[in-house]
Each structure stands twice: as structure tokens, then as C-alpha cells.
Motif scaffolding. Sequence first.
Motif: not given
Length: 340
Positions: A75-98
Motif C-alpha cells: 500500500y498505497p500501490h496495491l499488488k494483485d491478490g490483496w482482496e483474497n484475505k481482505f475482511d470487508h465485513a466491518p466496512l460493509n456493516s458500518t455502511a449499512q448502519l450509517l
Amino acid sequence: MSTMTNTGTTGSTSSDSARGEAGRGRGLRLGGMNWLVWRQHRAAYWTLLAAAAIAVAVMVYQRQQMITYLQGYDYPHLKDGWENKFDHAPLNSTAQLLQLVPILIGVFLGAPLLAGDLESGTAKLVSAQSVSRVRWITTKLGVTALVVVVCTTAVSAAFTWWWSPVKSSSYALSWYDDAGFDSSGPMPGALSLLTLVGGVAIGMLLRRTLLSMVVTLGFAVALRLVWSHFRMSLGNVLTVTTHNGVTGENVFPNLPDSAHLVDQSYLTAAGDTIGWGSCNQGTEKAMNVCLEKAQVVGWSVDYIPMSQMSSMQWLGASILLALAAGGAAFVILWGRKRLV
């Protein structure tokens, strides 16, 4: 006579001194109607401020955790494959709550703001004082709106900052979905102010706290549905075409990263477009015959790039704030003559 004169002088001096001490002790404290409104609704205000502070602290912590993970992928020049183990649940849950914040503000803060005073008779007491109804209503609206703006701005800024490192990837959160678009930038504040004013207007008209809260809930949900339907119409739709046929490899147009696909059609030799499902005949041979008969030469794709997100948000926020201003004007004008 001498004694009475001395007593009066002493009393006046003491009174002036007391007022001077009170003035010096007050400092930046609220006074007059501002103090009265704050004291009356201080529980709701402090709850909102405390919730905003906790939310900001949690988002700051979550962003630090996310940056620690992304640094393992340059980071900030992300390599391929960073999405594989990225936990997006906190970001999505917070957006839903907002997304619930404007609804909660309208129901629990906006609806009871005037309805509670009208139901309990406090409004009649206030109208009998030297303070005008307009000043009372504008102070209530102004102080409450200020608290809402401060809290929603802080929370929105923290969420936007948290989301920014992975914003360009739809894997974490799509910018054109409700959760991403309405939870960042100026949108939480604009939506919250409109539901707040809507709740105040409903409470002023219905004059019953519980009933006003129920109706405001319906209003807030309806506003959410209508806004979701028209939100993407704020963007400037771009069109890209190809003339390499519609079957085979590398024939579909290359769209910018995270672009929102609005529509896709077949492009004919005459420059017309037909629905891409019009030649789905079931078999490949029948499909090719249909494409040849229609003289299809390529694709026509309509899309909105992510680069328009900020301008769309500010345009949408301007519309919502204009509606909120109109609602506030209605509340003041109606309450001026018909409040009690």
C-alpha cells in the motif's frame, strides 16, 4: 432619609457586582433561548454527540487495522491478490448502519421536538411569554440542526477516510450502492437534516409524540426508497461503442475500474441500438442468424464512472438541503400563526 439612601446605593452596587460576577463566570456558556433549548433536549443531544464520538473512534481504529493489512501488499500501490484475505465485513456493516442514522434522527429527535411541547402544553406556556413563537421555533430548529450537522459530518468524514484506501475496488464496497454512496461525503448530513425537518413538520401538524414518530418512520423509509430510485440519475451517463462483433474474446468495451454499468445494447451498422436479449434464441446458430439479420456490428454500453461520485453527491446534497430549507420555512411560517 440618609439611611434609606445608603441602603439603596448599597443594594444597587451589590446587584451590579453580582451581575458582573455572573457575566464573568458565564464565559462561552449558552444563554437565553439557546440555553433553554439545550437544557430541554440535552439528553438527546448528548446521546447523539456521544454516539458520534464512539463511532469516529471505532472507525479510526478499523482504518489502522486495514492499513496494517494493506501494507503487506505494498500500500498505497496495491499488488494483485490483496482482496483474497481482505475482511470487508466491518466496512460493509458500518455502511449499512450509517444508513439508519437519518431515520433514527428523524424519528427520535425530529418528531418529538415540537410534538412533545404541543402535547404537554409547554408550547402554550412559551407563547404566553415575551419570546415570540418564531424565535422559539427557529432556536429549536437551529440548535438541533447544528448538533446533527456536527455529528453527521464527523462520522461521515471518518467513514470516508476509512474507506478511501480501497474505494477504487468494488470488492470492498461499491460506490454506486446505497451503502457506499449515502454513507460518505455530504450525504449523511443532508439526508439527516431533511428527515429531521420532516419529523419536526409532522410533529407540529399531528401534535402527538408517538403518532408523529410512527408517521416520521414511514416518511423516512419512503424518502430512502425514492432517493435510491433517483440517485444514479444525478450522474452524466457516458457511452462507449465497439465494432468488433459481439461474440468471441475481447469484443466487449473496456470500462473504467468500478464503473457503474447503466445499460448495454447491440450496435447495428446503421448506428441504431437493439436490446442485447433480442437475439437470445436459445442456440448459437439461431443467435448468429438473428445478429446477421439485424446487422449487428458491436456493443453500445452506457456507464457512469466513479470519478463522478463526488459531484453527484454534492448535487444530491444540494437538492436535499434545498428541500430541508423549504421544510424549515414551512415549519416557521405555519408555527408563526397556528402553532397553538
